[in-house]
Scaffold this motif. Structure first.
Motif, PDB file in Angstrom:
ATOM      1  N   HIS A  97       0.846  -1.191   0.000  1.00 32.59           N
ATOM      2  CA  HIS A  97       0.000   0.000   0.000  1.00 32.59           C
ATOM      3  C   HIS A  97       0.885   1.245   0.000  1.00 32.59           C
ATOM      4  O   HIS A  97       1.898   1.290   0.708  1.00 32.59           O
ATOM      5  CB  HIS A  97      -0.900  -0.016   1.231  1.00 32.59           C
ATOM      6  CG  HIS A  97      -1.968   1.019   1.238  1.00 32.59           C
ATOM      7  ND1 HIS A  97      -1.713   2.360   1.474  1.00 32.59           N
ATOM      8  CD2 HIS A  97      -3.313   0.920   1.031  1.00 32.59           C
ATOM      9  CE1 HIS A  97      -2.850   3.033   1.426  1.00 32.59           C
ATOM     10  NE2 HIS A  97      -3.832   2.179   1.162  1.00 32.59           N
ATOM     11  N   ASP A  99       0.725   4.027   1.392  1.00 32.82           N
ATOM     12  CA  ASP A  99       0.883   4.697   2.683  1.00 32.82           C
ATOM     13  C   ASP A  99       1.674   3.863   3.687  1.00 32.82           C
ATOM     14  O   ASP A  99       1.890   4.312   4.821  1.00 32.82           O
ATOM     15  CB  ASP A  99      -0.491   5.023   3.287  1.00 32.82           C
ATOM     16  CG  ASP A  99      -1.258   6.051   2.490  1.00 32.82           C
ATOM     17  OD1 ASP A  99      -0.612   6.825   1.746  1.00 32.82           O
ATOM     18  OD2 ASP A  99      -2.497   6.086   2.593  1.00 32.82           O
ATOM     19  N   MET A 100       2.086   2.664   3.276  1.00 29.74           N
ATOM     20  CA  MET A 100       2.735   1.749   4.213  1.00 29.74           C
ATOM     21  C   MET A 100       4.182   1.517   3.812  1.00 29.74           C
ATOM     22  O   MET A 100       4.570   0.452   3.335  1.00 29.74           O
ATOM     23  CB  MET A 100       1.943   0.429   4.288  1.00 29.74           C
ATOM     24  CG  MET A 100       0.520   0.628   4.777  1.00 29.74           C
ATOM     25  SD  MET A 100      -0.450  -0.905   4.827  1.00 29.74           S
ATOM     26  CE  MET A 100      -2.072  -0.248   5.284  1.00 29.74           C
ATOM     27  N   HIS A 104       6.868   2.162   9.021  1.00 27.93           N
ATOM     28  CA  HIS A 104       5.462   2.402   9.330  1.00 27.93           C
ATOM     29  C   HIS A 104       4.888   1.193  10.068  1.00 27.93           C
ATOM     30  O   HIS A 104       5.187   0.045   9.744  1.00 27.93           O
ATOM     31  CB  HIS A 104       4.687   2.640   8.038  1.00 27.93           C
ATOM     32  CG  HIS A 104       3.278   3.115   8.244  1.00 27.93           C
ATOM     33  ND1 HIS A 104       2.978   4.360   8.740  1.00 27.93           N
ATOM     34  CD2 HIS A 104       2.077   2.503   8.023  1.00 27.93           C
ATOM     35  CE1 HIS A 104       1.673   4.508   8.805  1.00 27.93           C
ATOM     36  NE2 HIS A 104       1.099   3.382   8.381  1.00 27.93           N
ATOM     37  N   VAL A 106       1.672  -1.174  11.123  1.00 25.82           N
ATOM     38  CA  VAL A 106       0.379  -1.586  10.580  1.00 25.82           C
ATOM     39  C   VAL A 106      -0.263  -2.584  11.537  1.00 25.82           C
ATOM     40  O   VAL A 106       0.387  -3.524  12.003  1.00 25.82           O
ATOM     41  CB  VAL A 106       0.528  -2.237   9.188  1.00 25.82           C
ATOM     42  CG1 VAL A 106      -0.842  -2.622   8.628  1.00 25.82           C
ATOM     43  CG2 VAL A 106       1.256  -1.311   8.225  1.00 25.82           C
ATOM     44  N   ARG A 152      -2.953   5.332  18.766  1.00 28.76           N
ATOM     45  CA  ARG A 152      -3.418   6.716  18.613  1.00 28.76           C
ATOM     46  C   ARG A 152      -3.020   7.564  19.808  1.00 28.76           C
ATOM     47  O   ARG A 152      -2.525   8.692  19.657  1.00 28.76           O
ATOM     48  CB  ARG A 152      -4.940   6.729  18.425  1.00 28.76           C
ATOM     49  CG  ARG A 152      -5.386   6.228  17.061  1.00 28.76           C
ATOM     50  CD  ARG A 152      -6.867   6.452  16.850  1.00 28.76           C
ATOM     51  NE  ARG A 152      -7.263   6.010  15.506  1.00 28.76           N
ATOM     52  CZ  ARG A 152      -8.292   5.224  15.252  1.00 28.76           C
ATOM     53  NH1 ARG A 152      -9.050   4.782  16.242  1.00 28.76           N
ATOM     54  NH2 ARG A 152      -8.589   4.873  14.012  1.00 28.76           N
ATOM     55  N   SER A 159      -1.207   2.494  10.563  1.00 33.22           N
ATOM     56  CA  SER A 159      -2.444   2.264   9.802  1.00 33.22           C
ATOM     57  C   SER A 159      -3.301   1.282  10.589  1.00 33.22           C
ATOM     58  O   SER A 159      -2.801   0.257  11.069  1.00 33.22           O
ATOM     59  CB  SER A 159      -2.132   1.684   8.418  1.00 33.22           C
ATOM     60  OG  SER A 159      -1.451   2.629   7.617  1.00 33.22           O
ATOM     61  N   ASP A 160      -4.600   1.596  10.706  1.00 32.31           N
ATOM     62  CA  ASP A 160      -5.503   0.751  11.479  1.00 32.31           C
ATOM     63  C   ASP A 160      -6.221  -0.276  10.606  1.00 32.31           C
ATOM     64  O   ASP A 160      -7.258  -0.810  11.002  1.00 32.31           O
ATOM     65  CB  ASP A 160      -6.511   1.600  12.246  1.00 32.31           C
ATOM     66  CG  ASP A 160      -7.430   2.399  11.332  1.00 32.31           C
ATOM     67  OD1 ASP A 160      -7.261   2.334  10.082  1.00 32.31           O
ATOM     68  OD2 ASP A 160      -8.325   3.087  11.862  1.00 32.31           O
ATOM     69  N   GLY A 162      -5.398  -3.217   7.038  1.00 32.77           N
ATOM     70  CA  GLY A 162      -4.392  -3.804   6.159  1.00 32.77           C
ATOM     71  C   GLY A 162      -4.666  -5.279   5.940  1.00 32.77           C
ATOM     72  O   GLY A 162      -5.014  -5.995   6.877  1.00 32.77           O
ATOM     73  N   ASP A 187      -2.169  -5.401   1.285  1.00 33.52           N
ATOM     74  CA  ASP A 187      -1.536  -4.119   1.605  1.00 33.52           C
ATOM     75  C   ASP A 187      -0.109  -4.286   2.105  1.00 33.52           C
ATOM     76  O   ASP A 187       0.722  -3.392   1.941  1.00 33.52           O
ATOM     77  CB  ASP A 187      -2.352  -3.386   2.672  1.00 33.52           C
ATOM     78  CG  ASP A 187      -3.756  -3.069   2.204  1.00 33.52           C
ATOM     79  OD1 ASP A 187      -3.894  -2.364   1.190  1.00 33.52           O
ATOM     80  OD2 ASP A 187      -4.716  -3.542   2.849  1.00 33.52           O
TER      81      ASP A 187
END
Length: 262
Positions: A97, A99-100, A104, A106, A152, A159-160, A162, A187
């Motif tokens: 993905h 954004d990953m 990062h 996941v 959070r 990322s929450d 995947g 992802d």
């Protein structure tokens, strides 16, 4: 605050980059065997974030067992026999993905299994009856929600969602294979997500994956994948993984024990 005395220990299976936990107060180490053979490493008993934990190094310590030769059944059985009913699998993965990317975090919600030839069930041999477990949602909802909330609150970039694509290894994938996996909806890609997740489900354990992206998947960057790149991403991102683990332990330890499948 002291450790929750009446709670079950939370299990942590560490992979690449997490063969030990610096914030873990070790209270004992136990070498065990199961009916499926010996697990990858000794069980390390300790306290993390005021919660009793049991840590197992998936690839051995030192790192020596390739993903396709891990005795997943022995690992899961050993943790279950030691009282673990909630289990966090920490996985080093490749990013598909956009954004990953490297470093990062996941917390996946689904997976696709591309592995083959791995012993992947406890339900075989001379059985009294055939058992089919529901595996619609491979990761425990409540444990996932707790990890997501913790990430959070700790302001860890993550990322929450995947889809974890589990491949055989130990080689990395081709660019064409990654394109196929992307079309399938994956992802992230890794080599240890299965059969770990389904074995935990067969025993009625809560299982959740905490993934750290350590490289772009094949064909997702303009250079070949190197160990130097992977090591740099681990160094950058593992602090976030450790922070999530430490701050989520007490909550994970107080989750209600699931009723094992019949």
């Amino acid at each position: 605050m002291t450790a929750v005395a009446d709670s079950k220990p939370v299990g942590i299976i560490g992979g690449t980059g997490l063969t030990s936990l610096s914030d873990l107060t070790i209270v004992g180490e136990e070498t065990v065997s199961t009916r499926w053979g010996e697990p990858s490493s000794a069980l390390v008993h300790g306290v993390l974030g005021q919660q009793k934990v049991i840590f197992l190094s998936r690839h051995g310590n030192p790192h020596r067992i390739p993903p396709h030769q891990v005795n997943y059944r022995a690992n899961i059985q050993a943790l279950y026999d030691a009282g673990v009913r909630t289990l966090v699998g920490v996985n080093a993965v490749g990013g598909i993905h956009p954004d990953m990317g490297p470093a990062h975090v996941v917390i996946p919600d689904q997976l696709i299994d591309y592995t083959w030839g791995r012993p992947s069930t406890f339900f075989e041999g001379e059985l009294e009856h055939v058992t089919h477990i529901d595996f619609t949602w491979p990761y425990d909802r409540e444990a996932r929600e707790l990890l997501v909330a913790t990430a959070r609150e700790a302001a860890v970039p993550f990322s929450d969602f995947g889809v974890y694509g589990a491949t055989q290894g130990p080689r990395l994938e081709t660019a064409a294979e990654i394109r196929r996996m992307e079309r399938d909806g994956c992802d992230i890609v890794g080599m240890t997500g299965m059969p770990e997740a389904v074995l935990a489900a067969e025993l009625g354990m809560r299982y959740v994956s905490l993934g750290l992206v350590v490289n772009w998947a094949a064909g997702k960057s303009d250079h070949i994948i190197t160990m130097a790149e992977i090591e740099e991403a681990i160094e950058q991102g593992m602090s976030g993984v450790r922070l999530i683990l430490e701050r989520s332990m007490a909550g994970l330890g107080q989750l209600e024990v699931l009723i094992p499948p019949a």
